[in-house]
Design a protein around this motif. Structure first.
Motif, PDB file in Angstrom:
ATOM      1  N   ALA A  20     -13.811  17.682 -26.869  1.00  0.00           N
ATOM      2  CA  ALA A  20     -14.569  18.705 -27.592  1.00  0.00           C
ATOM      3  C   ALA A  20     -16.045  18.609 -27.240  1.00  0.00           C
ATOM      4  CB  ALA A  20     -14.383  18.556 -29.092  1.00  0.00           C
ATOM      5  N   SER A  21     -16.481  17.451 -26.785  1.00  0.00           N
ATOM      6  CA  SER A  21     -17.893  17.286 -26.454  1.00  0.00           C
ATOM      7  C   SER A  21     -18.044  17.062 -24.959  1.00  0.00           C
ATOM      8  CB  SER A  21     -18.491  16.117 -27.223  1.00  0.00           C
ATOM      9  OG  SER A  21     -17.929  14.904 -26.778  1.00  0.00           O
ATOM     10  N   PHE A  22     -18.548  18.072 -24.280  1.00  0.00           N
ATOM     11  CA  PHE A  22     -18.840  17.961 -22.852  1.00  0.00           C
ATOM     12  C   PHE A  22     -20.179  18.641 -22.639  1.00  0.00           C
ATOM     13  CE2 PHE A  22     -18.305  18.644 -18.270  1.00  0.00           C
ATOM     14  CZ  PHE A  22     -17.900  17.370 -17.913  1.00  0.00           C
ATOM     15  N   PRO A  23     -21.266  17.944 -22.992  1.00  0.00           N
ATOM     16  CA  PRO A  23     -22.598  18.558 -22.967  1.00  0.00           C
ATOM     17  C   PRO A  23     -23.028  18.957 -21.569  1.00  0.00           C
ATOM     18  CG  PRO A  23     -22.773  16.199 -23.252  1.00  0.00           C
ATOM     19  CD  PRO A  23     -21.315  16.524 -23.320  1.00  0.00           C
ATOM     20  N   MET A  24     -23.556  20.151 -21.453  1.00  0.00           N
ATOM     21  CA  MET A  24     -24.097  20.630 -20.187  1.00  0.00           C
ATOM     22  C   MET A  24     -25.617  20.531 -20.276  1.00  0.00           C
ATOM     23  SD  MET A  24     -21.376  21.130 -18.665  1.00  0.00           S
ATOM     24  CE  MET A  24     -21.436  22.122 -17.210  1.00  0.00           C
ATOM     25  N   GLN A  25     -26.145  19.382 -19.931  1.00  0.00           N
ATOM     26  CA  GLN A  25     -27.571  19.133 -20.072  1.00  0.00           C
ATOM     27  C   GLN A  25     -28.355  19.691 -18.898  1.00  0.00           C
ATOM     28  OE1 GLN A  25     -27.731  14.928 -20.467  1.00  0.00           O
ATOM     29  NE2 GLN A  25     -27.048  14.952 -22.573  1.00  0.00           N
ATOM     30  N   GLY A  35     -20.765  16.930 -13.586  1.00  0.00           N
ATOM     31  CA  GLY A  35     -20.197  15.715 -14.163  1.00  0.00           C
ATOM     32  C   GLY A  35     -21.022  15.154 -15.306  1.00  0.00           C
ATOM     33  N   ARG A  36     -20.341  14.447 -16.203  1.00  0.00           N
ATOM     34  CA  ARG A  36     -20.997  13.811 -17.342  1.00  0.00           C
ATOM     35  C   ARG A  36     -20.371  12.448 -17.579  1.00  0.00           C
ATOM     36  NH1 ARG A  36     -23.725  17.159 -16.108  1.00  0.00           N
ATOM     37  NH2 ARG A  36     -24.399  19.018 -17.167  1.00  0.00           N
ATOM     38  N   LEU A  37     -21.099  11.583 -18.229  1.00  0.00           N
ATOM     39  CA  LEU A  37     -20.551  10.292 -18.633  1.00  0.00           C
ATOM     40  C   LEU A  37     -19.953  10.441 -20.024  1.00  0.00           C
ATOM     41  CD1 LEU A  37     -23.281   7.746 -17.514  1.00  0.00           C
ATOM     42  CD2 LEU A  37     -20.986   8.010 -16.584  1.00  0.00           C
ATOM     43  N   ILE A  38     -18.654  10.239 -20.129  1.00  0.00           N
ATOM     44  CA  ILE A  38     -17.980  10.271 -21.423  1.00  0.00           C
ATOM     45  C   ILE A  38     -16.932   9.165 -21.454  1.00  0.00           C
ATOM     46  CG2 ILE A  38     -18.365  12.712 -21.894  1.00  0.00           C
ATOM     47  CD1 ILE A  38     -15.599  13.303 -21.004  1.00  0.00           C
ATOM     48  N   ARG A  39     -16.522   8.785 -22.649  1.00  0.00           N
ATOM     49  CA  ARG A  39     -15.532   7.714 -22.799  1.00  0.00           C
ATOM     50  C   ARG A  39     -14.133   8.280 -22.588  1.00  0.00           C
ATOM     51  NH1 ARG A  39     -16.404   2.882 -23.910  1.00  0.00           N
ATOM     52  NH2 ARG A  39     -18.406   3.335 -24.841  1.00  0.00           N
ATOM     53  N   CYS A  40     -13.417   7.715 -21.618  1.00  0.00           N
ATOM     54  CA  CYS A  40     -12.057   8.134 -21.309  1.00  0.00           C
ATOM     55  C   CYS A  40     -11.101   7.499 -22.319  1.00  0.00           C
ATOM     56  CB  CYS A  40     -11.678   7.701 -19.895  1.00  0.00           C
ATOM     57  SG  CYS A  40      -9.960   8.011 -19.484  1.00  0.00           S
ATOM     58  N   PRO A  41     -10.229   8.291 -22.952  1.00  0.00           N
ATOM     59  CA  PRO A  41      -9.300   7.720 -23.927  1.00  0.00           C
ATOM     60  C   PRO A  41      -8.196   6.864 -23.296  1.00  0.00           C
ATOM     61  CG  PRO A  41      -8.894  10.064 -23.658  1.00  0.00           C
ATOM     62  CD  PRO A  41     -10.125   9.741 -22.867  1.00  0.00           C
ATOM     63  N   ARG A  42      -7.922   7.048 -22.009  1.00  0.00           N
ATOM     64  CA  ARG A  42      -6.865   6.264 -21.349  1.00  0.00           C
ATOM     65  C   ARG A  42      -7.359   4.884 -20.930  1.00  0.00           C
ATOM     66  NH1 ARG A  42      -3.216   8.861 -17.624  1.00  0.00           N
ATOM     67  NH2 ARG A  42      -2.264   6.817 -17.565  1.00  0.00           N
ATOM     68  N   VAL A  50     -15.508  15.187 -14.685  1.00  0.00           N
ATOM     69  CA  VAL A  50     -15.826  16.550 -14.271  1.00  0.00           C
ATOM     70  C   VAL A  50     -14.771  17.494 -14.835  1.00  0.00           C
ATOM     71  CG1 VAL A  50     -17.045  15.908 -12.150  1.00  0.00           C
ATOM     72  CG2 VAL A  50     -14.581  16.280 -12.097  1.00  0.00           C
ATOM     73  N   PRO A  51     -15.137  18.755 -15.092  1.00  0.00           N
ATOM     74  CA  PRO A  51     -14.156  19.726 -15.580  1.00  0.00           C
ATOM     75  C   PRO A  51     -13.051  19.952 -14.543  1.00  0.00           C
ATOM     76  CG  PRO A  51     -16.385  20.554 -15.874  1.00  0.00           C
ATOM     77  CD  PRO A  51     -16.487  19.322 -15.039  1.00  0.00           C
ATOM     78  N   VAL A  52     -11.835  20.190 -15.022  1.00  0.00           N
ATOM     79  CA  VAL A  52     -10.702  20.482 -14.149  1.00  0.00           C
ATOM     80  C   VAL A  52     -10.671  21.991 -13.915  1.00  0.00           C
ATOM     81  CG1 VAL A  52      -8.188  20.384 -13.965  1.00  0.00           C
ATOM     82  CG2 VAL A  52      -9.422  18.493 -15.008  1.00  0.00           C
ATOM     83  N   GLU A  53     -10.480  22.405 -12.667  1.00  0.00           N
ATOM     84  CA  GLU A  53     -10.429  23.827 -12.306  1.00  0.00           C
ATOM     85  C   GLU A  53      -9.199  24.497 -12.920  1.00  0.00           C
ATOM     86  OE1 GLU A  53     -12.739  25.468 -10.486  1.00  0.00           O
ATOM     87  OE2 GLU A  53     -13.909  23.617 -10.414  1.00  0.00           O
ATOM     88  N   SER A  54      -9.279  25.787 -13.180  1.00  0.00           N
ATOM     89  CA  SER A  54      -8.183  26.549 -13.788  1.00  0.00           C
ATOM     90  C   SER A  54      -6.909  26.481 -12.960  1.00  0.00           C
ATOM     91  CB  SER A  54      -8.589  28.013 -13.959  1.00  0.00           C
ATOM     92  OG  SER A  54      -9.698  28.114 -14.792  1.00  0.00           O
ATOM     93  N   ALA A  55      -7.014  26.621 -11.639  1.00  0.00           N
ATOM     94  CA  ALA A  55      -5.842  26.577 -10.765  1.00  0.00           C
ATOM     95  C   ALA A  55      -5.166  25.210 -10.842  1.00  0.00           C
ATOM     96  CB  ALA A  55      -6.242  26.892  -9.331  1.00  0.00           C
ATOM     97  N   GLU A  56      -5.968  24.171 -10.918  1.00  0.00           N
ATOM     98  CA  GLU A  56      -5.417  22.814 -11.009  1.00  0.00           C
ATOM     99  C   GLU A  56      -4.718  22.605 -12.354  1.00  0.00           C
ATOM    100  OE1 GLU A  56      -6.788  18.176 -10.397  1.00  0.00           O
ATOM    101  OE2 GLU A  56      -8.287  19.762 -10.252  1.00  0.00           O
ATOM    102  N   LEU A  57      -5.257  23.206 -13.427  1.00  0.00           N
ATOM    103  CA  LEU A  57      -4.621  23.117 -14.746  1.00  0.00           C
ATOM    104  C   LEU A  57      -3.228  23.738 -14.720  1.00  0.00           C
ATOM    105  CD1 LEU A  57      -7.377  23.943 -17.370  1.00  0.00           C
ATOM    106  CD2 LEU A  57      -6.089  21.845 -17.128  1.00  0.00           C
ATOM    107  N   LEU A  58      -3.099  24.888 -14.071  1.00  0.00           N
ATOM    108  CA  LEU A  58      -1.793  25.536 -13.967  1.00  0.00           C
ATOM    109  C   LEU A  58      -0.812  24.655 -13.207  1.00  0.00           C
ATOM    110  CD1 LEU A  58      -2.863  29.211 -13.208  1.00  0.00           C
ATOM    111  CD2 LEU A  58      -1.907  28.308 -15.331  1.00  0.00           C
ATOM    112  N   GLU A  59      -1.274  24.015 -12.158  1.00  0.00           N
ATOM    113  CA  GLU A  59      -0.419  23.114 -11.370  1.00  0.00           C
ATOM    114  C   GLU A  59       0.004  21.911 -12.202  1.00  0.00           C
ATOM    115  OE1 GLU A  59       1.850  22.088  -8.206  1.00  0.00           O
ATOM    116  OE2 GLU A  59       0.646  23.903  -8.369  1.00  0.00           O
ATOM    117  N   LEU A  60      -0.901  21.361 -12.994  1.00  0.00           N
ATOM    118  CA  LEU A  60      -0.579  20.211 -13.845  1.00  0.00           C
ATOM    119  C   LEU A  60       0.450  20.582 -14.919  1.00  0.00           C
ATOM    120  CD1 LEU A  60      -4.113  18.654 -14.380  1.00  0.00           C
ATOM    121  CD2 LEU A  60      -2.204  17.632 -13.133  1.00  0.00           C
ATOM    122  N   LYS A  61       0.365  21.793 -15.454  1.00  0.00           N
ATOM    123  CA  LYS A  61       1.300  22.242 -16.486  1.00  0.00           C
ATOM    124  C   LYS A  61       2.705  22.416 -15.930  1.00  0.00           C
ATOM    125  CE  LYS A  61      -2.005  24.419 -19.542  1.00  0.00           C
ATOM    126  NZ  LYS A  61      -2.460  25.664 -20.166  1.00  0.00           N
TER     127      LYS A  61
END
Length: 63
Positions: A20-25, A35-42, A50-61
């Motif tokens: 929910a928090s991906f600040p675009m500073q 890209g941003r520094l954020i804590r990875c839950p895994r 970095v944000p995942v591209e829309s086409a890549e999201l469809l492939e992952l689904k």
């Protein structure tokens, strides 16, 4: 109900997750990049993500 828009990102280790928090500073007149520094839950570490591209999201689904 989650009213905040979520962004799907990939950390430097390759883990894909939403946040929910991906600040675009801004840095002066130019952006400092997507890209941003954020804590990875895994891997639970502060990682460059970095944000995942829309086409890549469809492939992952599909998988």
């Amino acid at each position: 109900m989650d009213l905040m828009e979520r962004t799907v990102v990939r950390c430097a280790e390759g883990h894909v997750f939403s946040t929910a928090s991906f600040p675009m500073q801004q840095l002066d007149a130019g952006r400092i990049g997507p890209g941003r520094l954020i804590r990875c839950p895994r891997c639970t570490r502060l990682r460059h993500a970095v944000p995942v591209e829309s086409a890549e999201l469809l492939e992952l689904k599909r998988h």
